[in-house]
Design a protein around this motif. Sequence first.
Motif, PDB file in Angstrom:
ATOM      1  N   PHE A  77       0.839  -1.204   0.000  1.00  0.00           N
ATOM      2  CA  PHE A  77       0.000   0.000   0.000  1.00  0.00           C
ATOM      3  C   PHE A  77       0.878   1.259   0.000  1.00  0.00           C
ATOM      4  O   PHE A  77       0.609   2.220  -0.744  1.00  0.00           O
TER       5      PHE A  77
ATOM      6  N   LEU B  84       1.127   4.099  -3.109  1.00  0.00           N
ATOM      7  CA  LEU B  84       0.953   5.539  -2.910  1.00  0.00           C
ATOM      8  C   LEU B  84       2.204   6.305  -3.347  1.00  0.00           C
ATOM      9  O   LEU B  84       2.109   7.368  -3.970  1.00  0.00           O
TER      10      LEU B  84
ATOM     11  N   PRO C  14      -5.582   3.791 -10.328  1.00  0.00           N
ATOM     12  CA  PRO C  14      -6.376   2.978  -9.392  1.00  0.00           C
ATOM     13  C   PRO C  14      -6.417   1.484  -9.696  1.00  0.00           C
ATOM     14  O   PRO C  14      -6.215   0.661  -8.795  1.00  0.00           O
TER      15      PRO C  14
ATOM     16  N   LEU D 251     -10.893  -3.587   0.746  1.00  0.00           N
ATOM     17  CA  LEU D 251     -10.339  -2.363   1.313  1.00  0.00           C
ATOM     18  C   LEU D 251      -9.626  -1.531   0.247  1.00  0.00           C
ATOM     19  O   LEU D 251      -9.791  -0.306   0.181  1.00  0.00           O
ATOM     20  N   SER D 252      -8.829  -2.193  -0.594  1.00  0.00           N
ATOM     21  CA  SER D 252      -8.085  -1.455  -1.624  1.00  0.00           C
ATOM     22  C   SER D 252      -9.016  -0.910  -2.693  1.00  0.00           C
ATOM     23  O   SER D 252      -8.852   0.233  -3.150  1.00  0.00           O
TER      24      SER D 252
ATOM     25  N   GLY E  25     -12.155  -0.138  -2.260  1.00  0.00           N
ATOM     26  CA  GLY E  25     -12.896   0.951  -1.640  1.00  0.00           C
ATOM     27  C   GLY E  25     -12.081   2.230  -1.549  1.00  0.00           C
ATOM     28  O   GLY E  25     -12.625   3.338  -1.658  1.00  0.00           O
ATOM     29  N   TYR E  26     -10.762   2.093  -1.375  1.00  0.00           N
ATOM     30  CA  TYR E  26      -9.895   3.273  -1.254  1.00  0.00           C
ATOM     31  C   TYR E  26      -9.578   3.873  -2.623  1.00  0.00           C
ATOM     32  O   TYR E  26      -9.669   5.096  -2.811  1.00  0.00           O
ATOM     33  N   PHE E  27      -9.183   3.018  -3.577  1.00  0.00           N
ATOM     34  CA  PHE E  27      -8.720   3.520  -4.868  1.00  0.00           C
ATOM     35  C   PHE E  27      -9.843   3.694  -5.892  1.00  0.00           C
ATOM     36  O   PHE E  27      -9.702   4.457  -6.841  1.00  0.00           O
TER      37      PHE E  27
ATOM     38  N   PRO F  83     -13.478   4.317  -5.172  1.00  0.00           N
ATOM     39  CA  PRO F  83     -14.651   4.489  -4.297  1.00  0.00           C
ATOM     40  C   PRO F  83     -15.965   4.650  -5.048  1.00  0.00           C
ATOM     41  O   PRO F  83     -17.022   4.306  -4.535  1.00  0.00           O
TER      42      PRO F  83
END
Length: 300
Positions: free
Chosen positions: A56, A60, A66, A119-120, A122-124, A126
């Motif tokens: 992660f 970043l 994404p 999780l990834s 949802g973050y990258f 959304p």
Amino acid sequence: MGSASIIASLPFALAVVMLGLGLGLTVDDFRRVGRHPKAAVVALLCQLVLLPLICFGLVLAFRLPPELAVGMLLIAASPGGPTANLFSHLFGGDVALNVSLTAINSGLVVVTLPIVVNLSAGYFLPGSTGIGLQFGKVVQVFVIVVVPVVAGMLLRARAPRMAQWLNRPVRALSVVVLVAVISAVLYGERANLAGYFVSVGLAVVVFNIVSLLVGYAVPRLAGVDHRAAVAAGFEIGIHNTAFTITVALSPALMNNAEMAIPGAVYGIVMFFTAVAFGWLVARRRAEEPVPGEPTPVGLG
């Protein structure tokens, strides 16, 4: 066979790969972890917790697009495989530990993969719909991964001669599957390959090297012996990229060709970095003084 046909047959092909993995496992491989828990626990913590966090951070730092970012984290969430066992054997690692870790990770991935992917995503991603592994897809991962492994183990226990006869051709088929899926990904995305390699190539190489080094160094710092640390290094640095690409490409799972690109690149890069890592740890082992022997004059 065209790339579309390969993609359509990916779940079946991966099931064959996991069956081959099961043919090399026994219940004792799981029991062995209980007898030597320290190395296994440290390696699993590196694999399941530390590696996704490192990935992660790298994603970043490299500012990946994404879909490629999620593809990188797919690699981090994927278990090791027979290739890690082979490299461990070639460079003096504890192969029994590799087999045990592969067995445990192949079961845990049904839980850990959806967590990391969701999780990834949802973050990258959304705003995207249909991205991530919902319950129905988790069940499909279970069927594709765990059921064939258990079937292979049962076959080995009940019909050892047949299992031995099947072992070599299934392992050969596993290599064919890996080459086929990487080729399908690269061919399907050939128009964008140059851009993808520029975007993700360096990130993949760095992540692969860091994974190998962390897999060796953290167990050593925790007091794990050299052979077990070598095994952990290969188990954490060499991933089952056929699994990664299957999850990314399969219409029933992620259904995203761009997410498969990091796995395809990793599947090529890891063979070269694994050889370099193996040479380094073998050389380091050769330079270590044997306990009980006097230190040579001039080196003390």
